[in-house]
Motif scaffolding. Structure first.
Motif, mmCIF file in Angstrom:
data_model
loop_
_atom_site.group_PDB
_atom_site.id
_atom_site.type_symbol
_atom_site.label_atom_id
_atom_site.label_comp_id
_atom_site.label_asym_id
_atom_site.label_seq_id
_atom_site.Cartn_x
_atom_site.Cartn_y
_atom_site.Cartn_z
ATOM 1 N N TYR B 35 -2.567 -3.719 -3.870
ATOM 2 C CA TYR B 35 -1.944 -2.536 -4.436
ATOM 3 C C TYR B 35 -1.720 -1.508 -3.327
ATOM 4 C CZ TYR B 35 -3.657 -4.044 -9.066
ATOM 5 O OH TYR B 35 -3.916 -4.736 -10.240
ATOM 6 N N GLN B 37 -1.333 2.824 -3.132
ATOM 7 C CA GLN B 37 -1.511 4.033 -3.921
ATOM 8 C C GLN B 37 -0.906 5.207 -3.171
ATOM 9 O OE1 GLN B 37 -5.606 5.354 -4.804
ATOM 10 N NE2 GLN B 37 -4.947 5.715 -6.908
ATOM 11 N N LEU B 88 -2.235 4.432 0.947
ATOM 12 C CA LEU B 88 -3.569 3.857 0.848
ATOM 13 C C LEU B 88 -3.424 2.507 0.161
ATOM 14 C CD1 LEU B 88 -6.633 4.319 1.235
ATOM 15 C CD2 LEU B 88 -6.644 5.544 -0.956
ATOM 16 N N PHE B 90 -5.097 -1.016 -1.382
ATOM 17 C CA PHE B 90 -6.309 -1.594 -1.943
ATOM 18 C C PHE B 90 -6.109 -3.074 -2.235
ATOM 19 C CE2 PHE B 90 -9.104 1.901 -2.496
ATOM 20 C CZ PHE B 90 -8.335 3.021 -2.799
ATOM 21 N N ARG B 108 -6.304 2.910 4.885
ATOM 22 C CA ARG B 108 -5.347 4.018 4.994
ATOM 23 C C ARG B 108 -4.407 3.703 6.145
ATOM 24 N NH1 ARG B 108 -4.744 8.573 2.597
ATOM 25 N NH2 ARG B 108 -6.804 8.506 1.631
#
Lengths: 111, 112
Positions: B35, B37, B88, B90, B108
């Motif tokens: 993912y 973000q 960011l 994940f 990051r």
């Protein structure tokens, strides 16, 4: 229409109050519902899940599910400043075998 | 040690460079996800894998590729990084069915 919708907030509540976080979803076939808490810059962590209509309580947290209204909520009683975070609603759809996340609601608990 | 480990944790790279983000897990889960973000946009699915031979595009796969080297390892590559891939990232894992997802610590990434 987004598959999973949440109000982005911020939702501000005083310390000790009840915080109410809401989530709606579009897929009527959705089976399971999860609430994750995410502190700024950190990874999401599961705090509650619910499968059946009604309420599920775990300590200060209560998840509520109404499949007819396609609505799931999270109540946090006796809110603490440490509860200040973004809360993500996630919905699992067995038909599509996928988990969809909402954009999250930012909660601020004011001391 | 974390059950889901991402490397690197932070990375600054230049536009046009190739970069790989790695994810490994010790939970024995079959499903792995990447993912990204961004503020106000929540978690958006890039790619997901149900097992080593089953890889699927998510909602924002353009500009990314993945490799599932083993059940425990799932890598995300940016072939030619661009600034709007600054985010960011994940990695997450879970078992099949309606089970919870476990997330890595996040990477990051900044593209300058």
């Amino acid at each position: 229409q987004k598959e999973v919708e949440q109000n982005s907030g911020p939702l501000s509540v005083p310390e000790g109050a009840i915080a109410s976080l809401n989530c709606t979803y579009s897929d009527r076939g959705s089976q399971s519902f999860f609430w994750y808490r995410q502190y700024s810059g950190k990874s999401p962590e599961l705090i509650m899940f619910i499968y059946s209509n009604g309420d599920k309580e775990d300590g200060r947290f209560t998840a509520q599910l109404n499949k007819a209204s396609q609505y799931v909520s999270l109540l946090i009683r006796d809110s603490q400043p440490s509860d200040s975070a973004t809360y993500l609603c996630a919905v699992y759809s067995g038909g599509y075998q996928k988990v969809t996340f909402g954009t999250g609601t930012k909660l601020q608990v004011i001391p | 040690d974390a059950d889901v480990t991402q490397t690197p944790r932070n990375r600054i790279t230049k536009t046009g460079k190739r970069i790989m983000l790695e994810c490994s897990q010790t939970k024995g889960h079959d499903r792995m996800y990447w993912y990204r973000q961004d503020p106000g946009l929540g978690l958006r699915l890039i790619y997901y894998s149900f097992d080593v031979k089953d890889i699927n595009k998510g909602e924002i796969s353009d500009g990314y590729s993945v490799s599932r080297q083993a059940q425990a390892k799932f890598s995300l590559s940016l072939e030619s990084a661009i600034p709007n891939q600054t985010a960011l990232y994940f990695c997450a894992t879970r078992f099949r069915g309606d089970t919870e997802a476990f997330f890595g610590q996040g990477t990051r990434l900044t593209v300058v």
